[in-house]
Design an enzyme around this catalytic site. Structure first.
Site, PDB file in Angstrom:
ATOM      1  N   GLY A  46       0.829  -1.196   0.000  1.00 22.43           N
ATOM      2  CA  GLY A  46       0.000   0.000   0.000  1.00 22.43           C
ATOM      3  C   GLY A  46       0.862   1.245   0.000  1.00 22.43           C
ATOM      4  O   GLY A  46       2.029   1.200   0.414  1.00 22.43           O
ATOM      5  N   GLN A  51       2.784   9.867   1.529  1.00 22.90           N
ATOM      6  CA  GLN A  51       4.145   9.324   1.490  1.00 22.90           C
ATOM      7  C   GLN A  51       4.947   9.806   0.284  1.00 22.90           C
ATOM      8  O   GLN A  51       6.165   9.709   0.279  1.00 22.90           O
ATOM      9  CB  GLN A  51       4.098   7.784   1.482  1.00 22.90           C
ATOM     10  CG  GLN A  51       3.556   7.197   2.770  1.00 22.90           C
ATOM     11  CD  GLN A  51       3.446   5.689   2.653  1.00 22.90           C
ATOM     12  OE1 GLN A  51       2.438   5.177   2.193  1.00 22.90           O
ATOM     13  NE2 GLN A  51       4.486   4.974   3.053  1.00 22.90           N
ATOM     14  N   CYS A  92       6.349  -0.437   6.760  1.00 21.61           N
ATOM     15  CA  CYS A  92       5.922   0.751   6.010  1.00 21.61           C
ATOM     16  C   CYS A  92       7.061   1.184   5.094  1.00 21.61           C
ATOM     17  O   CYS A  92       8.220   1.199   5.519  1.00 21.61           O
ATOM     18  CB  CYS A  92       5.586   1.869   6.997  1.00 21.61           C
ATOM     19  SG  CYS A  92       5.062   3.390   6.210  1.00 21.61           S
ATOM     20  N   LEU A  93       6.720   1.546   3.851  1.00 27.14           N
ATOM     21  CA  LEU A  93       7.758   1.979   2.913  1.00 27.14           C
ATOM     22  C   LEU A  93       8.458   3.251   3.398  1.00 27.14           C
ATOM     23  O   LEU A  93       9.576   3.530   2.987  1.00 27.14           O
ATOM     24  CB  LEU A  93       7.158   2.211   1.524  1.00 27.14           C
ATOM     25  CG  LEU A  93       6.615   0.954   0.818  1.00 27.14           C
ATOM     26  CD1 LEU A  93       5.968   1.327  -0.502  1.00 27.14           C
ATOM     27  CD2 LEU A  93       7.726  -0.066   0.604  1.00 27.14           C
ATOM     28  N   HIS A 134      -3.924   1.191   7.992  1.00 21.34           N
ATOM     29  CA  HIS A 134      -2.558   1.736   8.009  1.00 21.34           C
ATOM     30  C   HIS A 134      -2.454   2.916   7.031  1.00 21.34           C
ATOM     31  O   HIS A 134      -1.934   3.987   7.384  1.00 21.34           O
ATOM     32  CB  HIS A 134      -1.575   0.612   7.640  1.00 21.34           C
ATOM     33  CG  HIS A 134      -0.154   1.035   7.490  1.00 21.34           C
ATOM     34  ND1 HIS A 134       0.853   0.570   8.313  1.00 21.34           N
ATOM     35  CD2 HIS A 134       0.459   1.859   6.600  1.00 21.34           C
ATOM     36  CE1 HIS A 134       2.006   1.111   7.939  1.00 21.34           C
ATOM     37  NE2 HIS A 134       1.801   1.892   6.896  1.00 21.34           N
ATOM     38  N   GLU A 135      -2.966   2.729   5.804  1.00 19.09           N
ATOM     39  CA  GLU A 135      -2.846   3.790   4.789  1.00 19.09           C
ATOM     40  C   GLU A 135      -3.701   4.999   5.153  1.00 19.09           C
ATOM     41  O   GLU A 135      -3.310   6.145   4.931  1.00 19.09           O
ATOM     42  CB  GLU A 135      -3.240   3.268   3.403  1.00 19.09           C
ATOM     43  CG  GLU A 135      -2.397   2.111   2.882  1.00 19.09           C
ATOM     44  CD  GLU A 135      -0.898   2.339   2.951  1.00 19.09           C
ATOM     45  OE1 GLU A 135      -0.455   3.501   2.862  1.00 19.09           O
ATOM     46  OE2 GLU A 135      -0.162   1.353   3.115  1.00 19.09           O
ATOM     47  N   HIS A 138      -1.950   7.306   7.421  1.00 22.94           N
ATOM     48  CA  HIS A 138      -1.018   8.218   6.737  1.00 22.94           C
ATOM     49  C   HIS A 138      -1.722   9.512   6.329  1.00 22.94           C
ATOM     50  O   HIS A 138      -1.159  10.599   6.440  1.00 22.94           O
ATOM     51  CB  HIS A 138      -0.453   7.563   5.474  1.00 22.94           C
ATOM     52  CG  HIS A 138       0.711   6.644   5.711  1.00 22.94           C
ATOM     53  ND1 HIS A 138       1.885   7.069   6.301  1.00 22.94           N
ATOM     54  CD2 HIS A 138       0.888   5.338   5.412  1.00 22.94           C
ATOM     55  CE1 HIS A 138       2.736   6.041   6.352  1.00 22.94           C
ATOM     56  NE2 HIS A 138       2.153   4.982   5.838  1.00 22.94           N
TER      57      HIS A 138
HETATM   58 NI    NI Z   1       2.965   3.062   5.580  1.00 19.58          NI
END
Ligand code: NI
Length: 169
Positions: A46, A51, A92-93, A134-135, A138
């Protein structure tokens, strides 16, 4: 299509609260395609617009094994979440190399717009439910490490700042 630069924790821009998307048009679809390509390139499940330093309520997700089922959520809203919750390991990226346990609702019902601006509803469980929660965090400026203890979070911050300094050198 283009690969986008992913902000890394503790970049303060990750704490920006996203604005609703006002118009679903071709320029937004170009951004969506770039985000999907960036997510696949980074082996993520995701990616939130936050991000990639675009502060609009937009996320892309693909939890399929085959990595060919991308889903776009524009202006997502959680309409209902179960009281039952579970702890799952998350990564997480924007927090490379860090994985830890976060508690999330098991089942959620959301509504959102798709890439054509059409409204839809979705009930999600398992990994998809965790990923959406999670997304969507963000988009509120929240990174998953904020669920961890201050001690752990500080260790992560120090480790990532050090590796960011080393990669610049
Ligand atoms: Ni993330």
């Amino acid at each position: 299509m283009a690969l986008l630069t992913i902000l890394c924790y503790p970049d303060p821009r990750l704490h920006t609260v996203a604005e609703p998307v006002a118009q679903v048009d071709d320029s937004l679809r170009t951004l969506i395609d770039d985000m999907i390509e960036t997510m696949y390139d980074s082996n993520g499940v995701g990616l939130a617009a936050t991000q990639v330093n675009v502060h609009q309520r937009l996320v892309v997700i693909d939890v399929s094994e085959t990595r060919d089922q991308p889903m776009t959520l524009i202006n997502p809203e959680i309409e209902w979440a179960s009281d039952e919750s579970h702890t799952n390991e998350e990564g997480c990226l924007s927090v490379p190399g860090v994985y830890d346990q976060v508690e999330r609702a098991d089942l959620i019902r959301i509504k959102a717009l798709d890439r054509n601006g059409k409204s839809f509803k979705l009930e999600a469980e398992g990994m998809l439910s965790v990923c959406i929660q999670h997304e969507m965090d963000h988009l509120m400026g929240k990174v998953f490490v904020e669920y961890l203890s201050p001690l752990k979070r500080n260790r992560i911050r120090t480790k990532l700042l050090k590796s960011q300094r080393e990669s610049i050198r």
